[in-house]
Scaffold this active site. Sequence first.
Site, PDB file in Angstrom:
ATOM      1  CE  LYS A 135     -15.258  21.537   5.907  1.00 17.03           C
ATOM      2  NZ  LYS A 135     -15.231  22.685   6.853  1.00 17.03           N
TER       3      LYS A 135
ATOM      4  CG  ASN B 288     -13.565  17.305   7.052  1.00 16.82           C
ATOM      5  OD1 ASN B 288     -12.470  17.029   7.529  1.00 16.82           O
ATOM      6  ND2 ASN B 288     -14.344  18.252   7.560  1.00 16.82           N
TER       7      ASN B 288
ATOM      8  CG  HIS C 162      -8.414  25.431   9.457  1.00 18.36           C
ATOM      9  ND1 HIS C 162      -8.517  24.763  10.654  1.00 18.36           N
ATOM     10  CD2 HIS C 162      -9.566  25.167   8.775  1.00 18.36           C
ATOM     11  CE1 HIS C 162      -9.678  24.111  10.700  1.00 18.36           C
ATOM     12  NE2 HIS C 162     -10.330  24.351   9.590  1.00 18.36           N
TER      13      HIS C 162
END
Length: 449
Positions: free
Chosen positions: A121, A144, A190
């Site tokens: 990303k 981010n 995660h």
Amino acid sequence: MITSPAFAGKRYAVLGLARSGMATVESLLASGAHVTAWDSREEPRRGLEQRGVELADPLGIDLAGFDGVVVSPGVPLNKHPIAAHAASAGVPVIGDIELFALARPNLPAHRVVGITGTNGKSTTTALVHHILQSAAVPTRMGGNIGLPILSQKPLDAGGVYVLELSSYQLDLTFSLESDVAALLNVTPDHLDRYDGFMAYVASKARLFAMQRADQIAVFGTGDAETRAIAAREMVRREQWRVRSVDGKDLLQSQADWPSLQGPHNLQNAAVAVAIAEGLGLTPMQWRPALATFRGLPHRMERVAEADGVLYINDSKATNPASTAPALAAFPPTDHRRIHWIVGGLPKGDDLDECAPYFGNVAAAYTIGDAGPLFAELLQPHVPVTRSEMMCDAIQQAKAAARPGDIVLLSPACASFDQFRDFEARGDSFRQIVQALLSPDQDMATGRPC
């Protein structure tokens, strides 16, 4: 910075004062909000009281009457008591991306691109931003990728905000209607923050649930979960507003894009192109930009080329799944093979995801805590040098490489055994390579480190 009259006179608590937290405090103060802020570290709190910020841990105060608790994406909502404390007072827990979404009605007319995915990303976000810049479209990049969006100067009318969005940020966002939203892929990650893999998948899917049905959604095709989200979105939108891309139509041109090599970057490029076309750009605008894209530091970064040998810094590859595409990017020829520097603090006890590409490797140079284990795993497949230290590995790889070869740092490990973070590890690689290739190197020692 981005401000909004929508925040004037309202009360917000900000928990966590790293980059996005400090940008949030600045934006809210400039907007006329009443701000309470806290960080466990003393340094970022210093001087805030003199500017009218109340310093107090939101966990220790009555939150009744607050309009929101803005938390850092690093705060684990599944474990941290702030979520329950805010809920008991009827106060939403949000992030800086949600504040940006709430500020949008007061900004000059603009569009927003939201990009998420487990891998790729950052590169895709930077590539979309580069394509827009190359096409002379006003644009800002944030999220981010390390640039708090609230700290950015607002765009003039007609601009495009390009946001990289992690699952943590999406968990704290409720009203961001992206004009174009994209999901590259979803693979297990995660999971300490989620109740299983499907809860993590659902977090990614929220980016599209926030869109209107007349907005555009773009999807990769490499995993079943991403394809399933695309199929659900197809049900509620006109078919042309949902695009699933695999990059095959771009394959012939990929050789002309030096910073976008490998199957993973082909997918990233395909998603970026679909986003650009969703914004109305033409091939005449996006195609030249792919050739001039320089990539991001530590992500397949081409740091030098000398004597026909290319040196690549892929320090961001902190697990075997992220190293595998780097190895796949350079299939062997008579004149090209990889000298692979691998190791660090391991996240597992195998290199199974890299195994299909061992044939691309001329030799491996193992470093760090994982060095002995990785050497044993690799010795049946490729020649191995137990280098231990980065400096030695680079020198040994340089000595062995021949014209056409690649010296690749793609560690498949975390960095914390020898380096502060993956950036410090990549910076060290770059500096050692540059010192080795410098004519000013001290030839008496022959060592640049």
